[in-house]
Design a protein around this motif. Structure first.
Motif, PDB file in Angstrom:
ATOM      1  N   ILE A  42      14.709  -3.411 -18.728  1.00  0.00           N
ATOM      2  CA  ILE A  42      15.431  -4.230 -17.679  1.00  0.00           C
ATOM      3  C   ILE A  42      15.453  -3.246 -16.443  1.00  0.00           C
ATOM      4  CG2 ILE A  42      17.158  -5.446 -16.902  1.00  0.00           C
ATOM      5  CD1 ILE A  42      17.453  -5.425 -20.462  1.00  0.00           C
ATOM      6  N   GLY A  43      15.004  -3.835 -15.420  1.00  0.00           N
ATOM      7  CA  GLY A  43      14.864  -2.940 -14.124  1.00  0.00           C
ATOM      8  C   GLY A  43      16.312  -3.345 -13.466  1.00  0.00           C
ATOM      9  N   HIS A  44      17.323  -2.159 -13.907  1.00  0.00           N
ATOM     10  CA  HIS A  44      18.628  -2.506 -13.137  1.00  0.00           C
ATOM     11  C   HIS A  44      18.932  -2.302 -11.604  1.00  0.00           C
ATOM     12  CE1 HIS A  44      22.986  -0.814 -12.646  1.00  0.00           C
ATOM     13  NE2 HIS A  44      23.018  -1.960 -13.273  1.00  0.00           N
ATOM     14  N   ARG A  45      19.018  -3.616 -11.089  1.00  0.00           N
ATOM     15  CA  ARG A  45      19.181  -3.842  -9.855  1.00  0.00           C
ATOM     16  C   ARG A  45      17.841  -3.608  -9.164  1.00  0.00           C
ATOM     17  NH1 ARG A  45      25.062  -0.543  -8.401  1.00  0.00           N
ATOM     18  NH2 ARG A  45      25.689  -1.527 -10.465  1.00  0.00           N
ATOM     19  N   GLY A  46      16.835  -3.932 -10.005  1.00  0.00           N
ATOM     20  CA  GLY A  46      15.413  -3.493  -9.500  1.00  0.00           C
ATOM     21  C   GLY A  46      15.071  -2.045  -9.981  1.00  0.00           C
ATOM     22  N   ALA A  47      14.643  -1.300  -9.205  1.00  0.00           N
ATOM     23  CA  ALA A  47      14.335   0.148  -9.598  1.00  0.00           C
ATOM     24  C   ALA A  47      15.325   0.976  -8.597  1.00  0.00           C
ATOM     25  CB  ALA A  47      12.934   0.654  -9.078  1.00  0.00           C
ATOM     26  N   ARG A  51      14.606   2.979  -4.876  1.00  0.00           N
ATOM     27  CA  ARG A  51      14.665   1.798  -3.781  1.00  0.00           C
ATOM     28  C   ARG A  51      16.122   1.389  -3.343  1.00  0.00           C
ATOM     29  NH1 ARG A  51      10.271   3.750  -3.247  1.00  0.00           N
ATOM     30  NH2 ARG A  51       8.283   2.573  -2.793  1.00  0.00           N
ATOM     31  N   PRO A  52      16.621   1.120  -2.486  1.00  0.00           N
ATOM     32  CA  PRO A  52      17.895   0.432  -2.469  1.00  0.00           C
ATOM     33  C   PRO A  52      18.047  -0.823  -3.187  1.00  0.00           C
ATOM     34  CG  PRO A  52      17.221   1.213   0.103  1.00  0.00           C
ATOM     35  CD  PRO A  52      15.975   1.208  -0.884  1.00  0.00           C
ATOM     36  N   GLU A  53      18.972  -0.794  -4.031  1.00  0.00           N
ATOM     37  CA  GLU A  53      19.305  -1.833  -4.993  1.00  0.00           C
ATOM     38  C   GLU A  53      19.292  -3.303  -4.325  1.00  0.00           C
ATOM     39  OE1 GLU A  53      23.156  -0.447  -6.200  1.00  0.00           O
ATOM     40  OE2 GLU A  53      24.179  -2.091  -5.286  1.00  0.00           O
ATOM     41  N   HIS A  54      19.006  -4.386  -5.334  1.00  0.00           N
ATOM     42  CA  HIS A  54      18.815  -5.748  -4.833  1.00  0.00           C
ATOM     43  C   HIS A  54      18.166  -6.080  -3.761  1.00  0.00           C
ATOM     44  CE1 HIS A  54      21.277  -6.468  -8.506  1.00  0.00           C
ATOM     45  NE2 HIS A  54      22.298  -5.938  -8.074  1.00  0.00           N
ATOM     46  N   LEU A  57      12.034  -5.002  -2.536  1.00  0.00           N
ATOM     47  CA  LEU A  57      11.266  -3.575  -2.520  1.00  0.00           C
ATOM     48  C   LEU A  57      11.776  -2.967  -3.705  1.00  0.00           C
ATOM     49  CD1 LEU A  57      12.099  -2.132   0.974  1.00  0.00           C
ATOM     50  CD2 LEU A  57      10.033  -3.016   0.234  1.00  0.00           C
ATOM     51  N   SER A  58      13.282  -3.153  -4.146  1.00  0.00           N
ATOM     52  CA  SER A  58      13.358  -2.610  -5.331  1.00  0.00           C
ATOM     53  C   SER A  58      12.896  -3.527  -6.649  1.00  0.00           C
ATOM     54  CB  SER A  58      15.012  -2.459  -5.585  1.00  0.00           C
ATOM     55  OG  SER A  58      15.357  -2.095  -6.698  1.00  0.00           O
ATOM     56  N   TYR A  59      12.974  -4.591  -6.651  1.00  0.00           N
ATOM     57  CA  TYR A  59      12.337  -5.361  -7.611  1.00  0.00           C
ATOM     58  C   TYR A  59      10.776  -5.134  -7.987  1.00  0.00           C
ATOM     59  CZ  TYR A  59      16.912  -7.717  -7.164  1.00  0.00           C
ATOM     60  OH  TYR A  59      18.198  -8.172  -7.171  1.00  0.00           O
ATOM     61  N   GLU A  60      10.346  -5.345  -6.736  1.00  0.00           N
ATOM     62  CA  GLU A  60       8.709  -5.011  -6.777  1.00  0.00           C
ATOM     63  C   GLU A  60       8.415  -3.663  -7.551  1.00  0.00           C
ATOM     64  OE1 GLU A  60       4.785  -5.890  -3.970  1.00  0.00           O
ATOM     65  OE2 GLU A  60       6.624  -5.468  -3.042  1.00  0.00           O
ATOM     66  N   ALA A  61       9.237  -2.803  -6.903  1.00  0.00           N
ATOM     67  CA  ALA A  61       9.191  -1.334  -7.636  1.00  0.00           C
ATOM     68  C   ALA A  61       9.262  -1.109  -9.150  1.00  0.00           C
ATOM     69  CB  ALA A  61       9.922  -0.249  -7.054  1.00  0.00           C
ATOM     70  N   ASP A 140      24.655   9.980  -1.244  1.00  0.00           N
ATOM     71  CA  ASP A 140      24.727  11.313  -1.501  1.00  0.00           C
ATOM     72  C   ASP A 140      24.084  11.689  -2.742  1.00  0.00           C
ATOM     73  OD1 ASP A 140      26.448  11.816   0.716  1.00  0.00           O
ATOM     74  OD2 ASP A 140      28.110  11.491  -0.276  1.00  0.00           O
ATOM     75  N   LEU A 141      23.939  10.919  -3.528  1.00  0.00           N
ATOM     76  CA  LEU A 141      23.419  10.855  -4.942  1.00  0.00           C
ATOM     77  C   LEU A 141      21.668  10.597  -4.717  1.00  0.00           C
ATOM     78  CD1 LEU A 141      24.051  11.601  -7.841  1.00  0.00           C
ATOM     79  CD2 LEU A 141      24.135   9.140  -8.325  1.00  0.00           C
ATOM     80  N   ARG A 142      21.365   9.786  -3.818  1.00  0.00           N
ATOM     81  CA  ARG A 142      19.932   9.395  -3.830  1.00  0.00           C
ATOM     82  C   ARG A 142      19.760   9.282  -2.143  1.00  0.00           C
ATOM     83  NH1 ARG A 142      20.401   4.309  -8.482  1.00  0.00           N
ATOM     84  NH2 ARG A 142      20.468   5.903 -10.077  1.00  0.00           N
ATOM     85  N   PRO A 143      19.554  10.731  -1.696  1.00  0.00           N
ATOM     86  CA  PRO A 143      19.102  10.675  -0.490  1.00  0.00           C
ATOM     87  C   PRO A 143      17.824  10.164   0.156  1.00  0.00           C
ATOM     88  CG  PRO A 143      19.279  12.660  -1.459  1.00  0.00           C
ATOM     89  CD  PRO A 143      19.939  11.702  -2.479  1.00  0.00           C
ATOM     90  N   ASP A 144      16.757  10.310  -0.778  1.00  0.00           N
ATOM     91  CA  ASP A 144      15.351   9.476  -0.509  1.00  0.00           C
ATOM     92  C   ASP A 144      15.190   8.503  -0.307  1.00  0.00           C
ATOM     93  OD1 ASP A 144      14.818  12.283  -0.860  1.00  0.00           O
ATOM     94  OD2 ASP A 144      13.732  11.986  -3.016  1.00  0.00           O
ATOM     95  N   ASN A 145      16.455   7.498  -0.718  1.00  0.00           N
ATOM     96  CA  ASN A 145      16.389   5.939  -0.928  1.00  0.00           C
ATOM     97  C   ASN A 145      16.892   5.679   0.650  1.00  0.00           C
ATOM     98  OD1 ASN A 145      15.824   5.860  -3.552  1.00  0.00           O
ATOM     99  ND2 ASN A 145      17.436   4.645  -4.013  1.00  0.00           N
ATOM    100  N   THR A 146      17.365   6.400   1.285  1.00  0.00           N
ATOM    101  CA  THR A 146      17.922   6.282   2.637  1.00  0.00           C
ATOM    102  C   THR A 146      16.732   5.885   3.692  1.00  0.00           C
ATOM    103  OG1 THR A 146      18.110   8.488   3.489  1.00  0.00           O
ATOM    104  CG2 THR A 146      20.025   7.228   2.519  1.00  0.00           C
ATOM    105  N   ALA A 147      15.716   6.365   3.454  1.00  0.00           N
ATOM    106  CA  ALA A 147      14.399   6.073   4.014  1.00  0.00           C
ATOM    107  C   ALA A 147      13.965   4.750   4.246  1.00  0.00           C
ATOM    108  CB  ALA A 147      13.126   7.040   3.344  1.00  0.00           C
ATOM    109  N   PHE A 148      14.317   3.724   3.259  1.00  0.00           N
ATOM    110  CA  PHE A 148      14.256   2.519   3.336  1.00  0.00           C
ATOM    111  C   PHE A 148      15.532   1.772   3.924  1.00  0.00           C
ATOM    112  CE2 PHE A 148      11.864   4.497  -0.140  1.00  0.00           C
ATOM    113  CZ  PHE A 148      10.744   4.124  -0.065  1.00  0.00           C
TER     114      PHE A 148
END
Length: 369
Positions: A42-47, A51-54, A57-61, A140-148
């Motif tokens: 189960i993709g929790h809040r997507g991926a 990707r930023p949750e819910h 973009l997150s669900y597609e990933a 702070d935990l997932r800085p790469d996601n801020t690109a989205f």
């Protein structure tokens, strides 16, 4: 070799270019939880690890990385449209603070007995929410996601279903704070079932699970739908509907053999915190597994567990990697595959994962022999 291949895939995803390297597995997965390749993913809040949750973009990933189901948490707008947000308070997951026209909407409300200050979906119409954009909740935990950040609007449940059907995965919606939403005249269950019915997902074999941390709404749903229902079990505390009614039962009471027997009267499974399966001691290290999985299976209940997160800070101490003194330790990837193998060996029926690619690859390796 499979680890290197998966690492390459995730590097491509993190760079913002998503290639489908794994086929979604839901072709054999249904709402009954059957999947002849092992526990469902189960993709929790997507991926949400990449990707930023819910967001769509997150669900597609999540679907592209091999999830069987995508998980939208559902709350209501002022005009009674279900949208996907982890909470009805959206100050931490959208750019609402950058919209001066909504400054006056900031409020303090009591949600499940707790005072919460911020902006709430039920104070916005869908059209107003559409002017906002999602952002990463834990930068702070997932800085790469801020690109989205700023790229994705808040999706409706209808849009999530449409995406899932197009990509060949199921949906695993959660009703958030159902007692609260009932109290303000915005019940979640009726529009949830109506949305699923609009898209032809109303039967017992539809690729859908409906989940809730409360008990009363699941009992009411049992008489209204044949779709599988999942009673969520937190690591501590009690269902808020029981608290509000003065019922002293806690989540611990619900996972006793007697409690599971009662759950089996209205639900098809339980979605439990991993600590309910393998608790940890005072030092954070894992203890012997409980009998929960065996007890639930004896009563015909599926056991899905949450949440498998890849970062050291989100893993049991036993599965963390690297130097704890390093500034990057908390956010570094630990031995998430080893943790998944442990849970699979204990015969869970499904896992909620922030990184469904790792969960899918581990599942396929374990159950391919």
């Amino acid at each position: 070799m499979w680890n290197k291949t998966l690492a390459g895939t995730l590097a491509v995803v993190a760079a913002g270019v998503l290639f489908v390297t794994l086929q979604p597995a839901s072709a054999t997965a249904t709402g009954s939880g059957h999947d002849d390749r092992g526990p469902i993913v189960i993709g929790h809040r997507g991926a949400s690890a990449i990707r930023p949750e819910h967001t769509l973009l997150s669900y597609e990933a999540a679907a592209a990385l091999g999830a069987d189901y995508i998980e939208p948490d559902l709350v209501s707008t002022k005009d009674h449209v279900l949208v996907a947000r982890h909470e009805n308070e959206i100050g931490g997951t959208t750019d609402v603070q950058n919209h001066p026209e909504f400054a006056g909407r900031r409020a303090t409300k009591t949600i499940d007995g707790v005072a919460v200050t911020g902006w709430f979906t039920e104070d916005f119409t869908l059209d107003e929410l559409r002017t906002l954009r999602a952002k990463e909740r834990i930068p702070d935990l997932r800085p790469d996601n801020t690109a989205f950040d700023g790229l994705a609007p808040i999706p409706t449940f209808d849009e999530v279903i449409e995406l899932a059907q197009r990509l060949g995965v199921g949906v695993y919606p959660e009703t958030k704070h159902p007692t609260y939403f009932d109290s303000i005249g915005l019940s979640l269950e009726e529009p949830l079932l109506a949305a699923l019915a609009r898209h032809g997902w109303g039967g017992a074999r539809s690729p859908v699970f409906i989940q809730s941390f409360e008990t009363g709404n699941l009992k009411a749903l049992r008489s209204a739908t044949r779709l599988p229902l999942i009673q969520l079990i937190n690591g501590t505390g009690a269902p808020y509907d029981l608290v509000a009614a003065g019922d002293p039962r806690t989540y611990t009471d619900l996972v006793t053999p007697e409690g599971l027997r009662e759950i089996a009267k209205y639900a098809d499974g339980v979605g439990v915190a991993t600590t309910r399966i393998v608790p940890a001691g005072p030092d954070g290290k894992l203890l012997e597994p409980t009998t929960l999985i065996r007890d639930a299976h004896r009563r015909g209940l599926k056991v899905h567990t949450w949440t498998i997160r890849p970062e050291n800070s989100q893993l049991p101490v036993d599965y963390r990697l690297g130097d704890p003194a390093s500034p990057a330790y908390a956010g570094a990837t630990g031995d998430v595959m080893g943790w998944l193998v442990r849970l699979f060996d204990l015969k869970v029926d499904g896992v909620f994962s922030d990184d469904p690619g790792i969960a899918r690859a581990t599942r396929d390796r374990v159950f391919s022999t």
